[in-house]
Design an enzyme around this catalytic site. Sequence first.
Site, PDB file in Angstrom:
ATOM      1  N   ASP A 210      79.869  10.838   9.747  1.00  0.00           N
ATOM      2  CA  ASP A 210      79.041  10.212  10.775  1.00  0.00           C
ATOM      3  C   ASP A 210      79.539  10.713  12.130  1.00  0.00           C
ATOM      4  O   ASP A 210      80.606  10.320  12.599  1.00  0.00           O
ATOM      5  CB  ASP A 210      79.153   8.699  10.670  1.00  0.00           C
ATOM      6  CG  ASP A 210      78.352   7.965  11.747  1.00  0.00           C
ATOM      7  OD1 ASP A 210      77.688   8.640  12.556  1.00  0.00           O
ATOM      8  OD2 ASP A 210      78.420   6.722  11.789  1.00  0.00           O
ATOM      9  N   CYS A 376      78.839  -3.743  15.794  1.00  0.00           N
ATOM     10  CA  CYS A 376      78.480  -3.319  14.430  1.00  0.00           C
ATOM     11  C   CYS A 376      79.688  -2.740  13.694  1.00  0.00           C
ATOM     12  O   CYS A 376      79.567  -1.809  12.905  1.00  0.00           O
ATOM     13  CB  CYS A 376      77.332  -2.313  14.451  1.00  0.00           C
ATOM     14  SG  CYS A 376      75.758  -3.009  14.963  1.00  0.00           S
TER      15      CYS A 376
END
Length: 418
Positions: A210, A376
């Site tokens: 990511d 998050c």
Amino acid sequence: MTQLPGLLDIEAIRKDFPLLDRVVHDGKKIVYLDNAATSQKPRQVLDALNEYYEQHNANVHRGVHVLAEEATALYEGARDKVAAFINAPSRNEVIFTKNASESLNLVANMLGWADEPYRVDRETEIAITEMEHHSNIVPWQLLSQRTGAKLKWFGLTDDGRLDLSNIEEVITEKTKIVSFTLVSNIMGTVNPTEAIVRRAQEVGALVLIDASQAAPHMPLDVQALGADFVAFTGHKMCGPTGIGVLWGRQELLEDLPPFLGGGEMIETVSMHSSTYAPAPHKFEAGTPPIAQAVGLGAAVDYLTAIGMDKIAAHEHAITEYAIKRLSEVPDLRIIGPTTAEDRGAAISFVLGDIHPHDVGQVLDEQGIAVRVGHHCARPVCLRYGIPATTRASFYLYSSPAEVDALIDGLEHVRNFFG
């Protein structure tokens, strides 16, 4: 004005970003320090979007009229720009999605439906880390629940680094996929990709990185990373929302099944069966984010013209200065690395016993935009025993004066809450 080595021409760059001139709350000029959530957009990107809609708007690939051909050329041209930006061996390895979350979900679903040797099932394992964004946790939890695969993860050290001391226990012969962030969105930690990739390759596991917090801030070379997949998003790198990227190795994209079905991703369709188009179109069902891709292409042009090496050097100088200034604030604790070494430009902290939401609200009254919450990345907050953090994150247009404004704002917060 504070002078730091390695800074870009901040004054010239800031002129490209209209929103940075906005005034809020009784005439205060905005201090935008929420770049890890989304970046501002330069005029060059806004102009590209307007020109597309005003002059070239049409659906892509199938039309033979002039507008369709122009739209297709712009859309596929953006793919070429992204491929060059990340040093992809082939443009056909660049898949457009709506964001990094969709890119990560795409890989998780492909592996859940794949045939051997890629299939994830109850006899296999998935490896992630404790510092991941929820977008790189939840898809793997869902896949684990559906398939029975065992989900494992690397823990964190007290100073915000990955604990790789048990790497041979986390990544084993059963591991099918190792998915981890290149740069933490909450702590700014830059992770040691080489050691993780090497261990994954030893056991034959695929690697997904990511790069959402890396692509906007530093040179990104997918070949040098050695990963099998790399995901990132456009809106954090001066591009519009609604556009993300998944890069994957060509041979994998040819072998793996599509995630979404519909128009454009097919070769032939009958009522009994269908065959699929080659990558990347196999993974781009339906009308794609055309204007958004054009905007992302313009953002790539903008960043490339400045130079990713120069952007990285600028942010390193700003981050180093910010850590120094934050260390002067009484009762402030940085969550994550406390030096600029192997570190990105997102800094999360807690201020005494003042709740981060209160910190953020008082800073907002001073015109300072930061992020508050768990970003998050709730497992990180649980690991360090805190309910949430305040996060200041910087970009190529951030200045030492904005760091100073943050420090002054924090002093106002401390005085406000006594």
